[in-house]
Scaffold this active site. Structure first.
Site, PDB file in Angstrom:
ATOM      1  N   LEU A  54       0.817  -1.209   0.000  1.00 34.29           N
ATOM      2  CA  LEU A  54       0.000   0.000   0.000  1.00 34.29           C
ATOM      3  C   LEU A  54       0.853   1.261   0.000  1.00 34.29           C
ATOM      4  O   LEU A  54       0.471   2.274  -0.578  1.00 34.29           O
ATOM      5  CB  LEU A  54      -0.926   0.019   1.225  1.00 34.29           C
ATOM      6  N   GLY A  55       1.999   1.212   0.656  1.00 31.50           N
ATOM      7  CA  GLY A  55       2.824   2.414   0.727  1.00 31.50           C
ATOM      8  C   GLY A  55       4.039   2.209   1.600  1.00 31.50           C
ATOM      9  O   GLY A  55       4.321   1.103   2.070  1.00 31.50           O
ATOM     10  N   HIS A  58       9.679   6.540   5.680  1.00 30.73           N
ATOM     11  CA  HIS A  58      11.105   6.384   5.952  1.00 30.73           C
ATOM     12  C   HIS A  58      11.380   5.416   7.090  1.00 30.73           C
ATOM     13  O   HIS A  58      12.515   4.993   7.292  1.00 30.73           O
ATOM     14  CB  HIS A  58      11.736   7.738   6.236  1.00 30.73           C
ATOM     15  N   PHE A  59      10.330   5.041   7.827  1.00 28.40           N
ATOM     16  CA  PHE A  59      10.565   4.185   8.987  1.00 28.40           C
ATOM     17  C   PHE A  59       9.671   2.961   9.042  1.00 28.40           C
ATOM     18  O   PHE A  59       9.656   2.237  10.026  1.00 28.40           O
ATOM     19  CB  PHE A  59      10.454   5.023  10.270  1.00 28.40           C
ATOM     20  N   LYS A  77       1.473  -2.601   9.056  1.00 25.24           N
ATOM     21  CA  LYS A  77       2.610  -1.685   9.123  1.00 25.24           C
ATOM     22  C   LYS A  77       3.774  -2.402   9.793  1.00 25.24           C
ATOM     23  O   LYS A  77       3.649  -2.864  10.926  1.00 25.24           O
ATOM     24  CB  LYS A  77       2.223  -0.429   9.921  1.00 25.24           C
ATOM     25  N   ASP A 181       1.545  16.186  14.248  1.00 26.97           N
ATOM     26  CA  ASP A 181       1.988  16.185  12.850  1.00 26.97           C
ATOM     27  C   ASP A 181       0.796  16.130  11.898  1.00 26.97           C
ATOM     28  O   ASP A 181       0.776  15.343  10.945  1.00 26.97           O
ATOM     29  CB  ASP A 181       2.945  15.021  12.585  1.00 26.97           C
TER      30      ASP A 181
END
Length: 484
Positions: A54-55, A58-59, A77, A181
């Site tokens: 899906l994507g 950076h971490f 994830k 954020d």
């Protein structure tokens, strides 16, 4: 971190868009880095089957998987394995568990992405924290791209704004959490009837995976572990061979560690959790891959799912959710470290004042302006005699005109930016402008709409954070009342 130590929000959260045209760097597949994933891989004792990517951030990387226990699709994830990322992931899990349990009946609950499960995975490059979430679609950044960065229709922006504020109100008032954020990349579109679509969309992929597994199992019966196999009793295992009893013992150890993990997270005892899970090996048969290939990301496109003859009008009934609590923190702490992606950063953060949930409200105003116009409200640049922070504060003062005493003298870096009279030290000439004039003159928003939008946004752009409007107050704004 110093006042100008980069423009990213933190060293853990996936602050870059997961929907980039590029993919993660192959060099980050190393010790402490990404875990190599392939379509068909199984996780958590075979429970989750990877179907596509899906994507990425950076971490971590994010994968569409089938949860075989519930027969539904989830987003998996997988966080990089370096200690600083796994420690942050444990804190993120605690925050997400709070979101999940605090008040499911609250309006804002449905506008914050929900954690479903979490577990560890041992790979060739270390131990990775893994989390599963409900499957969501594209981000608001992708939605802005659909409208060619010319601004999203006002009725859709109003609907999005109301839902984001409801989500923030839930995080702030109910959960005591600051997101830190908020930006278009971190607000995702919820897709109705997603499961029906995914069942059809992934049927062929799943069929191919199971066919390959059947062939592999036939040629090497010990290579795959049966799914959802019940734990055998001692009497049932008595007739097993020595090697099979050894494998059974490992399974039981894994189960007890899984229970210990859940208990530790329930009690907030993550320090002890690390000790208990230090020797956990979930994938004991892992071999270092000879060649790692970066799999292209493919976001879920709501317009291909919700077919609409009027094209983009499918977004008129949009539902969104705030995602990525990787940088979030509890409101009861005292913080002065740098947060927020540059263009959404609040003035108190720049000068090094203590900040709390009011910082999210500043970000919300910047994001809503961007949704309306397609461009940043503040986009600072460094000059030959000043840095980005100087220019950022100058742009804020040009719009808001006055600077409160708390910013002049109350921050760790205040004296570097302001003199005793409240004038900027590095930038002397300011070009003052009103927000409604920016909307009308620069972005050609009709005067009446420019006035209404400006009246709505300004309370969230109050330079004095103590006077900044909370989400609960903003939800009463007349500007939102036309949204569904």
């Amino acid at each position: 971190m110093s006042k100008d130590d980069g423009d990213s929000a933190s060293d853990y959260s996936d602050i870059e868009s997961c929907h980039s045209d590029e993919e993660e760097d192959l060099e980050d597949y190393r010790k402490g880095g990404y875990h190599p994933v392939s379509v068909g891989d199984r996780y958590d004792n075979g429970r989750y089957i990877v179907l596509r990517k899906l994507g990425w951030g950076h971490f971590s990387t994010v994968w569409l998987t089938l949860d075989t226990m519930t027969d539904t699709h989830v987003a998996l994830k997988i966080v990089k394995s370096a200690n600083r990322y796994t420690d942050s992931a444990l804190e993120e899990i605690k925050l997400l568990e709070c979101v999940k349990k605090t008040n499911p009946e609250a309006k804002g609950y449905r506008h914050v992405a929900q954690l479903l499960d979490h577990f560890w995975h041992q790979g060739p490059y270390g131990k990775h924290a893994c989390m599963t979430f409900e499957v969501l679609g594209e981000s608001l950044l992708s939605l802005m791209k659909r409208y060619n960065y010319k601004g999203i229709p006002q009725n859709i922006v109003k609907r999005i704004s109301k839902q984001v504020l409801e989500g923030l109100d839930y995080l702030h008032r109910e959960c005591g959490i600051v997101h830190t954020d908020l930006k278009p990349e971190n607000v995702l579109v919820w897709i109705p009837n997603i499961e029906d679509y995914l069942k059809k969309d992934t049927a062929e992929i799943l069929s191919d995976i199971k066919q390959k597994e059947a062939i592999s199992l036939a040629s090497s019966p010990t290579q795959l572990q049966p799914q959802n196999q019940p734990w055998l009793s001692e009497s049932e295992s008595a007739g097993l061979s020595k090697s099979k009893r050894k494998r059974l013992k490992k399974k039981k150890k894994m189960k007890s560690l899984q229970e210990a993990r859940e208990e530790a997270l329930e009690n907030g005892d993550t320090g002890d959790l690390e000790d208990k899970m230090g020797n956990l090996k979930i994938s004991t048969s892992w071999k270092r891959p000879k060649e790692i290939k970066v799999i292209p990301s493919s976001i879920l496109d709501i317009t291909s799912i919700e077919v609409d003859k009027e094209g983009l009008q499918v977004f008129d009934d949009i539902v969104v959710k705030i995602a990525d609590l990787g940088n979030a923190c509890w409101m009861d702490g005292e913080y002065t470290h740098v947060i927020q992606t540059r263009q959404y950063r609040s003035p108190e953060v720049i000068v090094g004042c203590k900040w709390t949930n009011e910082a999210d409200m500043w970000s919300a105003a910047c994001m809503i302006f961007e949704l309306l116009t397609g461009e940043f409200l503040f986009d600072p640049r460094a000059g030959s005699k000043y840095n980005k922070d100087d220019d950022h504060l100058a742009q804020m003062l040009e719009l808001m005109r006055t600077v409160p005493k708390v910013l002049i003298s109350g921050g760790e870096f205040s004296r570097e930016f302001f003199d005793r009279t409240g004038k900027l030290r590095q930038i002397k000439r300011l070009r003052y402008r009103r927000l409604r004039d920016v909307l009308h003159d620069t972005f050609l928003v009709p005067p009446e709409d420019a006035d209404a939008a400006s009246t709505f946004l300004l309370p969230m752009l109050e330079m004095d954070m103590a006077k900044r409007a909370p989400a609960s107050q903003m939800l009463e704004s007349p500007w939102l009342q036309e949204s569904a």
